[in-house]
Write a protein that holds these residues in place. Structure first.
Motif, short mmCIF file in Angstrom:
data_model
loop_
_atom_site.label_atom_id
_atom_site.label_comp_id
_atom_site.label_asym_id
_atom_site.label_seq_id
_atom_site.Cartn_x
_atom_site.Cartn_y
_atom_site.Cartn_z
N GLU A 163 1.72 3.35 -5.27
CA GLU A 163 2.76 3.01 -4.33
C GLU A 163 4.04 2.67 -5.10
OE1 GLU A 163 1.43 -0.07 -1.65
OE2 GLU A 163 -0.52 0.90 -1.39
N ASP A 164 5.11 2.51 -4.36
CA ASP A 164 6.38 2.17 -4.98
C ASP A 164 6.29 0.76 -5.58
OD1 ASP A 164 9.07 2.42 -5.69
OD2 ASP A 164 9.75 1.51 -3.82
N VAL A 165 6.40 0.68 -6.90
CA VAL A 165 6.30 -0.58 -7.62
C VAL A 165 7.51 -0.70 -8.54
CG1 VAL A 165 4.97 -1.88 -9.35
CG2 VAL A 165 3.78 -0.56 -7.61
N ASP A 166 8.13 -1.85 -8.52
CA ASP A 166 9.18 -2.13 -9.50
C ASP A 166 8.47 -2.74 -10.71
OD1 ASP A 166 11.28 -2.96 -11.04
OD2 ASP A 166 12.30 -4.05 -9.43
N TYR A 167 8.25 -1.91 -11.73
CA TYR A 167 7.52 -2.37 -12.91
C TYR A 167 8.26 -3.48 -13.64
CZ TYR A 167 3.92 1.10 -12.22
OH TYR A 167 2.87 1.80 -11.70
N ASN A 168 9.55 -3.65 -13.37
CA ASN A 168 10.28 -4.79 -13.94
C ASN A 168 9.74 -6.11 -13.40
OD1 ASN A 168 12.09 -3.39 -15.64
ND2 ASN A 168 13.25 -2.78 -13.83
N ASP A 169 9.11 -6.08 -12.23
CA ASP A 169 8.50 -7.30 -11.70
C ASP A 169 7.37 -7.80 -12.60
OD1 ASP A 169 10.28 -7.41 -9.59
OD2 ASP A 169 8.92 -6.43 -8.17
N PHE A 170 6.69 -6.88 -13.28
CA PHE A 170 5.66 -7.30 -14.23
C PHE A 170 6.29 -8.07 -15.40
CE2 PHE A 170 3.02 -3.97 -12.21
CZ PHE A 170 1.84 -4.67 -12.05
N TYR A 171 7.51 -7.69 -15.79
CA TYR A 171 8.21 -8.46 -16.83
C TYR A 171 8.54 -9.85 -16.33
CZ TYR A 171 8.80 -4.39 -19.87
OH TYR A 171 8.57 -3.32 -20.70
N LYS A 172 8.83 -9.98 -15.05
CA LYS A 172 9.09 -11.31 -14.47
C LYS A 172 7.82 -12.14 -14.45
CE LYS A 172 12.94 -9.58 -11.76
NZ LYS A 172 13.42 -9.22 -10.42
N VAL A 173 6.69 -11.49 -14.20
CA VAL A 173 5.40 -12.17 -14.27
C VAL A 173 5.18 -12.68 -15.70
CG1 VAL A 173 2.89 -11.84 -14.19
CG2 VAL A 173 4.33 -10.90 -12.36
N ILE A 174 5.44 -11.83 -16.68
CA ILE A 174 5.28 -12.23 -18.08
C ILE A 174 6.16 -13.42 -18.42
CG2 ILE A 174 5.69 -11.50 -20.47
CD1 ILE A 174 4.80 -8.64 -19.54
N ASP A 175 7.40 -13.39 -17.96
CA ASP A 175 8.31 -14.51 -18.18
C ASP A 175 7.74 -15.79 -17.58
OD1 ASP A 175 10.66 -16.04 -18.75
OD2 ASP A 175 11.55 -15.44 -16.85
N PHE A 176 7.28 -15.72 -16.35
CA PHE A 176 6.69 -16.87 -15.68
C PHE A 176 5.48 -17.39 -16.45
CE2 PHE A 176 3.61 -18.84 -12.90
CZ PHE A 176 4.36 -19.67 -12.08
N VAL A 177 4.59 -16.48 -16.83
CA VAL A 177 3.37 -16.88 -17.52
C VAL A 177 3.71 -17.54 -18.86
CG1 VAL A 177 1.32 -15.99 -18.73
CG2 VAL A 177 1.85 -15.23 -16.40
N ARG A 178 4.58 -16.92 -19.62
CA ARG A 178 4.89 -17.47 -20.95
C ARG A 178 5.65 -18.79 -20.89
NH1 ARG A 178 6.33 -11.83 -24.01
NH2 ARG A 178 4.18 -11.37 -24.62
N ASN A 179 6.55 -18.91 -19.95
CA ASN A 179 7.43 -20.07 -19.97
C ASN A 179 7.05 -21.18 -19.00
OD1 ASN A 179 9.44 -19.37 -22.03
ND2 ASN A 179 9.63 -17.57 -20.73
N TYR A 180 6.43 -20.84 -17.90
CA TYR A 180 5.98 -21.88 -16.97
C TYR A 180 4.50 -22.20 -17.20
CZ TYR A 180 5.06 -24.62 -12.80
OH TYR A 180 4.68 -25.64 -11.95
#
Length: 184
Positions: free
Chosen positions: A32-49
């Motif tokens: 389906e239509d996925v903004d793969y940049n959202d996975f980078y946001k997940v990574i940011d959240f995981v690493r920093n929060y």
């Protein structure tokens, strides 16, 4: 709210991101239509929060105190298990990032590595959080003295105060809310 209650509240926030990560992965799986940049946001959240903010309090404050006070059996048993799972989570996130880079460079087969590492991370963290909430934290509350728990509270309060000055909590709650609004 004491430090352990605070960490359990943070777990609820982390589980919201895990649910989103799973939804993004399902969309990717179904092509389906996925903004793969959202996975980078997940990574940011995981690493920093999840990792830098939350796991740091566990590793440097709570687990350290438990290991010092409750001895080697606890330090080399359940605490070591939690630390190993933190490291495994970091591996899945590193692998997810590498897969995203390959995918962005045109390797369409890397999509499966994106999905695999994102799902492996979510599965690990759901189980990990459950163990901490139901076993590790309650064990700490039963076995540590009032003074030891107050010391943990004070150290965690200092971390929270510094994070608040840097808007860490607000930044990642906003990121989470923004991503949730995209998926719903």
């Amino acid at each position: 709210m004491n430090a352990i209650e605070l960490m359990m509240e943070e777990h609820k926030t982390i589980k919201r991101m895990l649910a989103l990560t799973r939804k993004f992965s399902i969309k990717a799986l179904n092509n389906e239509d996925v903004d793969y940049n959202d996975f980078y946001k997940v990574i940011d959240f995981v690493r920093n929060y999840a990792d830098k903010h939350h796991h740091n309090k566990e590793e440097v404050i709570l687990f350290k105190k438990m290991s010092e006070v409750l001895g080697e059996r606890i330090a080399n048993g359940p605490i070591m298990g939690m630390l190993v799972e933190h490291d495994l989570g970091r591996l899945f996130i590193r692998n997810l990032e590498e897969a995203l880079i390959k995918f962005k460079a045109g390797d369409s087969d890397a999509r499966i590595d994106i999905i695999a590492n994102a799902i492996a991370y979510t599965d690990l963290l759901y189980r990990h959080i459950d163990k901490e909430d139901t076993t590790i934290y309650t064990f700490a509350q039963r076995k540590l003295s009032k003074d030891q728990l107050e010391d943990i509270d004070n150290q965690c309060f200092n971390v929270e105060t510094e994070a608040t000055k840097n808007s860490v909590q607000n930044k990642y709650l906003k990121l989470l809310n923004d991503l949730e609004s995209k998926i719903n």
